[in-house]
Design a protein around this motif. Sequence first.
Motif, PDB file in Angstrom:
ATOM      1  N   ASP A 208       0.870  -1.174   0.000  1.00  0.00           N
ATOM      2  CA  ASP A 208       0.000   0.000   0.000  1.00  0.00           C
ATOM      3  C   ASP A 208       0.906   1.223   0.000  1.00  0.00           C
ATOM      4  OD1 ASP A 208      -1.681   2.112   0.526  1.00  0.00           O
ATOM      5  OD2 ASP A 208      -2.893   1.030   1.995  1.00  0.00           O
ATOM      6  N   ARG A 209       1.154   1.757  -1.175  1.00  0.00           N
ATOM      7  CA  ARG A 209       2.131   2.841  -1.304  1.00  0.00           C
ATOM      8  C   ARG A 209       1.621   4.135  -0.691  1.00  0.00           C
ATOM      9  NH1 ARG A 209       5.999   0.417  -3.966  1.00  0.00           N
ATOM     10  NH2 ARG A 209       5.521  -1.114  -5.593  1.00  0.00           N
ATOM     11  N   ASP A 210       0.325   4.358  -0.714  1.00  0.00           N
ATOM     12  CA  ASP A 210      -0.216   5.580  -0.121  1.00  0.00           C
ATOM     13  C   ASP A 210       0.027   5.624   1.382  1.00  0.00           C
ATOM     14  OD1 ASP A 210      -1.066   6.300  -2.592  1.00  0.00           O
ATOM     15  OD2 ASP A 210      -3.204   5.916  -2.237  1.00  0.00           O
ATOM     16  N   ARG A 211      -0.103   4.477   2.043  1.00  0.00           N
ATOM     17  CA  ARG A 211       0.075   4.423   3.495  1.00  0.00           C
ATOM     18  C   ARG A 211       1.477   3.974   3.895  1.00  0.00           C
ATOM     19  NH1 ARG A 211      -5.367   2.681   2.873  1.00  0.00           N
ATOM     20  NH2 ARG A 211      -6.849   3.767   4.246  1.00  0.00           N
ATOM     21  N   HIS A 212       2.321   3.697   2.930  1.00  0.00           N
ATOM     22  CA  HIS A 212       3.685   3.223   3.185  1.00  0.00           C
ATOM     23  C   HIS A 212       3.663   1.929   4.016  1.00  0.00           C
ATOM     24  CE1 HIS A 212       5.113   6.985   1.508  1.00  0.00           C
ATOM     25  NE2 HIS A 212       4.388   7.661   2.386  1.00  0.00           N
ATOM     26  N   LEU A 213       2.865   0.990   3.560  1.00  0.00           N
ATOM     27  CA  LEU A 213       2.729  -0.296   4.233  1.00  0.00           C
ATOM     28  C   LEU A 213       2.978  -1.431   3.250  1.00  0.00           C
ATOM     29  CD1 LEU A 213      -0.569   0.305   6.279  1.00  0.00           C
ATOM     30  CD2 LEU A 213       1.782   0.437   7.139  1.00  0.00           C
ATOM     31  N   ALA A 214       3.529  -2.504   3.768  1.00  0.00           N
ATOM     32  CA  ALA A 214       3.658  -3.743   3.001  1.00  0.00           C
ATOM     33  C   ALA A 214       3.044  -4.870   3.835  1.00  0.00           C
ATOM     34  CB  ALA A 214       5.111  -4.049   2.681  1.00  0.00           C
ATOM     35  N   TYR A 215       2.534  -5.871   3.157  1.00  0.00           N
ATOM     36  CA  TYR A 215       1.928  -7.022   3.817  1.00  0.00           C
ATOM     37  C   TYR A 215       2.762  -8.261   3.500  1.00  0.00           C
ATOM     38  CZ  TYR A 215      -1.997  -3.887   4.499  1.00  0.00           C
ATOM     39  OH  TYR A 215      -2.776  -2.823   4.860  1.00  0.00           O
ATOM     40  N   THR A 216       3.242  -8.881   4.565  1.00  0.00           N
ATOM     41  CA  THR A 216       4.138 -10.026   4.438  1.00  0.00           C
ATOM     42  C   THR A 216       3.441 -11.284   4.928  1.00  0.00           C
ATOM     43  OG1 THR A 216       6.106  -8.658   4.756  1.00  0.00           O
ATOM     44  CG2 THR A 216       6.336 -10.990   5.181  1.00  0.00           C
ATOM     45  N   LEU A 217       3.609 -12.372   4.186  1.00  0.00           N
ATOM     46  CA  LEU A 217       3.037 -13.661   4.562  1.00  0.00           C
ATOM     47  C   LEU A 217       4.093 -14.503   5.260  1.00  0.00           C
ATOM     48  CD1 LEU A 217       0.835 -15.909   4.353  1.00  0.00           C
ATOM     49  CD2 LEU A 217       1.918 -16.557   2.194  1.00  0.00           C
ATOM     50  N   ARG A 218       3.765 -14.931   6.472  1.00  0.00           N
ATOM     51  CA  ARG A 218       4.608 -15.914   7.145  1.00  0.00           C
ATOM     52  C   ARG A 218       3.800 -17.184   7.323  1.00  0.00           C
ATOM     53  NH1 ARG A 218       8.703 -15.313  12.335  1.00  0.00           N
ATOM     54  NH2 ARG A 218       9.744 -17.310  11.949  1.00  0.00           N
ATOM     55  N   TRP A 219       4.417 -18.315   6.986  1.00  0.00           N
ATOM     56  CA  TRP A 219       3.696 -19.581   7.156  1.00  0.00           C
ATOM     57  C   TRP A 219       4.682 -20.698   7.411  1.00  0.00           C
ATOM     58  CZ3 TRP A 219       2.511 -23.728   3.395  1.00  0.00           C
ATOM     59  CH2 TRP A 219       3.320 -23.685   2.254  1.00  0.00           C
ATOM     60  N   SER A 220       4.182 -21.751   8.051  1.00  0.00           N
ATOM     61  CA  SER A 220       5.057 -22.848   8.460  1.00  0.00           C
ATOM     62  C   SER A 220       5.727 -23.518   7.277  1.00  0.00           C
ATOM     63  CB  SER A 220       4.256 -23.882   9.257  1.00  0.00           C
ATOM     64  OG  SER A 220       3.731 -23.332  10.439  1.00  0.00           O
ATOM     65  N   GLY A 221       5.063 -23.499   6.132  1.00  0.00           N
ATOM     66  CA  GLY A 221       5.618 -24.160   4.955  1.00  0.00           C
ATOM     67  C   GLY A 221       6.896 -23.549   4.441  1.00  0.00           C
ATOM     68  N   ALA A 222       7.258 -22.354   4.918  1.00  0.00           N
ATOM     69  CA  ALA A 222       8.533 -21.773   4.525  1.00  0.00           C
ATOM     70  C   ALA A 222       9.690 -22.428   5.265  1.00  0.00           C
ATOM     71  CB  ALA A 222       8.525 -20.265   4.792  1.00  0.00           C
ATOM     72  N   ASP A 223       9.393 -23.204   6.298  1.00  0.00           N
ATOM     73  CA  ASP A 223      10.438 -23.881   7.056  1.00  0.00           C
ATOM     74  C   ASP A 223      10.809 -25.188   6.364  1.00  0.00           C
ATOM     75  OD1 ASP A 223      11.878 -23.441   9.653  1.00  0.00           O
ATOM     76  OD2 ASP A 223      11.223 -25.503   9.981  1.00  0.00           O
ATOM     77  N   ARG A 224      11.941 -25.721   6.727  1.00  0.00           N
ATOM     78  CA  ARG A 224      12.388 -26.977   6.114  1.00  0.00           C
ATOM     79  C   ARG A 224      11.509 -28.141   6.582  1.00  0.00           C
ATOM     80  NH1 ARG A 224      18.101 -27.326   9.457  1.00  0.00           N
ATOM     81  NH2 ARG A 224      17.182 -27.698  11.511  1.00  0.00           N
ATOM     82  N   GLY A 225      11.480 -29.172   5.773  1.00  0.00           N
ATOM     83  CA  GLY A 225      10.766 -30.391   6.141  1.00  0.00           C
ATOM     84  C   GLY A 225       9.268 -30.324   6.006  1.00  0.00           C
ATOM     85  N   THR A 226       8.739 -29.369   5.211  1.00  0.00           N
ATOM     86  CA  THR A 226       7.289 -29.194   5.148  1.00  0.00           C
ATOM     87  C   THR A 226       6.701 -29.480   3.770  1.00  0.00           C
ATOM     88  OG1 THR A 226       7.624 -26.817   4.794  1.00  0.00           O
ATOM     89  CG2 THR A 226       7.217 -27.541   7.044  1.00  0.00           C
ATOM     90  N   ALA A 227       7.438 -30.176   2.912  1.00  0.00           N
ATOM     91  CA  ALA A 227       6.839 -30.605   1.651  1.00  0.00           C
ATOM     92  C   ALA A 227       5.687 -31.555   1.962  1.00  0.00           C
ATOM     93  CB  ALA A 227       7.870 -31.290   0.762  1.00  0.00           C
ATOM     94  N   PRO A 228       4.518 -31.331   1.379  1.00  0.00           N
ATOM     95  CA  PRO A 228       3.328 -32.081   1.804  1.00  0.00           C
ATOM     96  C   PRO A 228       3.435 -33.578   1.553  1.00  0.00           C
ATOM     97  CG  PRO A 228       2.865 -30.792  -0.163  1.00  0.00           C
ATOM     98  CD  PRO A 228       4.202 -30.348   0.333  1.00  0.00           C
ATOM     99  N   GLU A 229       3.087 -34.334   2.578  1.00  0.00           N
ATOM    100  CA  GLU A 229       2.897 -35.783   2.549  1.00  0.00           C
ATOM    101  C   GLU A 229       4.173 -36.594   2.404  1.00  0.00           C
ATOM    102  OE1 GLU A 229      -0.351 -37.155   0.154  1.00  0.00           O
ATOM    103  OE2 GLU A 229      -1.761 -35.721   1.010  1.00  0.00           O
ATOM    104  N   LEU A 230       5.351 -35.965   2.373  1.00  0.00           N
ATOM    105  CA  LEU A 230       6.568 -36.781   2.379  1.00  0.00           C
ATOM    106  C   LEU A 230       6.759 -37.462   3.733  1.00  0.00           C
ATOM    107  CD1 LEU A 230       9.410 -35.042   0.332  1.00  0.00           C
ATOM    108  CD2 LEU A 230       8.058 -37.060  -0.220  1.00  0.00           C
ATOM    109  N   GLY A 231       6.088 -36.954   4.757  1.00  0.00           N
ATOM    110  CA  GLY A 231       6.116 -37.632   6.046  1.00  0.00           C
ATOM    111  C   GLY A 231       5.489 -39.005   6.014  1.00  0.00           C
ATOM    112  N   ALA A 232       4.752 -39.304   4.952  1.00  0.00           N
ATOM    113  CA  ALA A 232       4.134 -40.629   4.830  1.00  0.00           C
ATOM    114  C   ALA A 232       5.177 -41.736   4.762  1.00  0.00           C
ATOM    115  CB  ALA A 232       3.242 -40.678   3.587  1.00  0.00           C
TER     116      ALA A 232
END
Length: 751
Positions: free
Chosen positions: A376-400
């Motif tokens: 949001d350039r007018d308000r000088h804001l950015a929105y950042t996504l944090r999620w567990s999948g950015a961590d290692r070992g979180t490729a889906p279903e390889l834990g099977a």
Amino acid sequence: MALAIVAVAACGGTPPASIPPPPRLPQTSGSLALDELSQPVTVVRDRWGVPHISAENAEDLFFAQGFVQAQDRLFQMDLWRRSVQGRLSEVLGANFIERDAMTRRVQYRGDMEAEWASYDPDARRIATAFARGINAWVRRALDDLPEEFLLAGWQPDLWQPEDLLNRTDAFLSGANAQDEVFRARLIAAVGASQADALLPLPGGRPTVTAGGVDLGAVTSLLGDTMRRVGTPPFFSGLAVPVPVGSNAWAVAPVLSLTGAPLLAGDPHRGFDNPSPRYLVHLKAPGWDVIGATAPWLPGVAIGHNQHIAWSMTASAVDVQDVFVERINPANQHQVDDRGRFVDIHVDRDAVKVKGRPEPFEYERQYTRHGVIVGVDRDRHLAYTLRWSGADRGTAPELGALAIDRASTWRAFRAALAGWRMPAAQFIFADRDGHIGSQLAALVPVRVGTNGDTPTAGWSATSQWQGWIPSDALPSVHDPASGFVVAANDSAARVNRIADVLSRAGRVGVDDFKRLQHDVYAWNAAQLVPLLDYLHGGSREVEQARQRLIAWDRRVDARSADATLYVAWESALLRSLAARRVPRSLLSEFITRVGSVVPVLVRPTLRWFDGDPAASRDALLIEALETTVRDLRASGGDVAWGQAHTIAFKHPLGVGEPARRRFDVGPFPAAGYADTVRANASAAGPSLRVIFDLSDWDRSVAVNAPGQSGSPTSRHFADLARLWASDTYFPLAFSESAIRANAESTLTLVPK
């Protein structure tokens, strides 16, 4: 206001209209010599197309699994990989550029050696063998392309083991960040207290908002951006992502006719063709496991080995947060980090685009919290996504790969520590008579925030600090009730399954079959009695009221009263929400709200003005009037199976000839989203399994529409007919059962 969202919607081109002559089907019998095999492998396909793969060692086993699954599903696998890797523009053109760019932004960016080390010790070796097996079939397919590739207009690529480490499916399984964005908008519109009443948080706790964050600045565009990730690549445009659900339950020996546990599972996914799941049996030293996998992954995600059976349902546990960052007005590439401006990390990527000589280059921007998804350039804001999948070992279903070899419930729960994504509630049972449930997910420890709404990224106190230990996540072991149930927190489905199991006495496989197809509307049992002492007003509405009261509460395909009820329940929800929710938020609110049953059964001033009970009663009749009027206008007061059909849609089903070739159905469908038989219009239980731990060969399954992705194959749609008629087939496990049901035998030998 100018909110510059990083990605925008895309809808794509269409494939060629003509359908070419079908190539030859893959070889499934006789002998086939392949490079990279060390010893012969036997592949017995049974009468329902399920391959039973036997090898002398694990590497040959997973090489063969990759080869066999590619034989049956190569186009689906190739399209999946292009979709989740953000590579659709390569084959579909410029309309997919921004969708691809957004999909790439949520992938893992860390050290690959650490990533591989975070899985089961032999995961990399298995993934490598699996990819080599896929490539062995790809090289053959390039000489005689499956018709899907000829129609779509591209060729399959070779695979790398790292292709299995993609995060898109895990991201799609949890929409917590989008929920935060919506809650912020709802609070900005009606206030935090009212928002909590309208959309209660788990446990009824109040929303915790981050100080200094202007929730009024959060717009729907931010949620729309994140919805672009991994949007299904239907050629006629980008389809709306389908929410995942599921049912799973198990009974202990005390409730079982056989004296051993029974377990049932029916994951709810899109009614796609090919099916999102593939049934396979894997056998080698240290391996003997059968069940369902994603066609593009090794191992078995839902199934049983010699000792233990399991299924899973999607969990809504919160693994995603949105952080609001203050941008330096003097430098757009810096954000406030605990009182000082620090540089945003920027890297560049390029998307290859069909029809363009040069790739599309774009920036990916990251703060310490994650990827920036909106500015949001007018308000000088950015929105950042944090999620567990950015961590290692979180490729889906390889834990099977770890749980496939568990021999006891303790070993199974220990193996679930390696299952980090997607967040899932596992139901399990072992042959020693134990049953249980366990949440498996990588859940952050939040300090200074609950992640209910976007969090202040500049704060030193509102952060993630590590992960909740797996053994601290919710679990149940051998409950006194004698059964465990999971159904994605659906009160209607959980209560109905629990009601049936608590009253049934001892049950067997046939009872589980009936329960998986149960169409009793638990919601209706709570809501329809509210009409008992009311009057419909007009003759037509009064007749509708009396029909509902006399109705047996079953959403049966032959019942016109079921059509009336489902329409009335929908009208109740919309009319109720319209009383308190702003029009701009109404449609999205309806997709998020849980059951309306508590609100209507116990009316309060939170939802109703004046006398809550009288106001509720008026709403019941008003919604019925609306339903009667709408059904009359649409001619829709017909049997539910006429109003509600299910077809298994193929991404190439564009135009009538292609639809006839690739789509399967439609079939009249009993049940709706809130019955155990959860047949919604676009998603539901295309896979059903029931495991009998007294005798594995008495286990049954169905996986619609079929095991093969080729319309030429007899296994392209054969299971859809079973599925539509509430029929299962035996999931053969022993050597004798496999031989008795064998259709073909292919021996893969070293070249």
